[in-house]
Scaffold this active site. Structure first.
Site, short mmCIF file in Angstrom:
data_model
loop_
_atom_site.label_atom_id
_atom_site.label_comp_id
_atom_site.label_asym_id
_atom_site.label_seq_id
_atom_site.Cartn_x
_atom_site.Cartn_y
_atom_site.Cartn_z
CB SER A 13 -0.96 0.01 1.19
OG SER A 13 -0.27 0.03 2.42
CE LYS A 56 -2.62 1.58 5.08
NZ LYS A 56 -2.78 0.80 3.91
#
Length: 134
Positions: A13, A56
């Site tokens: 990611s 996140k």
């Protein structure tokens, strides 16, 4: 950091962030300091879904980031977060790196692509907690 490999791995990611860092170095232009980004990246520039959107988002808030760029396919994950977790954030949902480049380097003097090869960017602005209070 190759997407969708057959072996489970940590870190794919970071593909869009790594490419942005390399372009910043090559172009000698800074990425906007208040932008956080995540997304797995294909060789053709497509931005793929990632996990851990809640974590996140919390990390971005903790670091006082005001703008986050997420894969288009993670929009539902982000919208499922409670409003107080999204408070004060502007989230851009993209499906091609062209749009991340434009968001990250806009105003830096870096050359801009003429058009995006992806779908239109979806932007969600959540007011700060103070603005949401009665």
């Amino acid at each position: 950091n190759i997407p969708e490999g057959a072996v489970p791995k940590d870190g794919p990611s970071a593909g869009v962030a790594m490419l942005s860092a390399l372009l910043s170095l090559a172009l000698d232009k800074l990425v906007k300091p208040n932008v956080a980004m995540t997304g797995e990246l294909t060789l053709t520039g497509k931005v793929l879904r990632v996990g851990g959107i809640k974590e996140k988002t919390l990390a971005a808030r903790r670091e006082s980031v005001s703008t986050i760029v997420l894969p288009m396919s993670n929009q539902a994950d982000y919208m499922e977060l409670k409003p107080h977790l999204r408070a004060g954030l502007t989230a851009h949902f993209v499906d091609h790196y062209d749009d991340i480049y434009r968001i990250a380097f806009e105003g830096s003097g870096a050359p801009m692509p003429l058009a995006s090869r992806g779908a239109p960017v979806v932007t969600v602005i959540t007011p700060s907690e103070e603005a949401m209070s009665p």
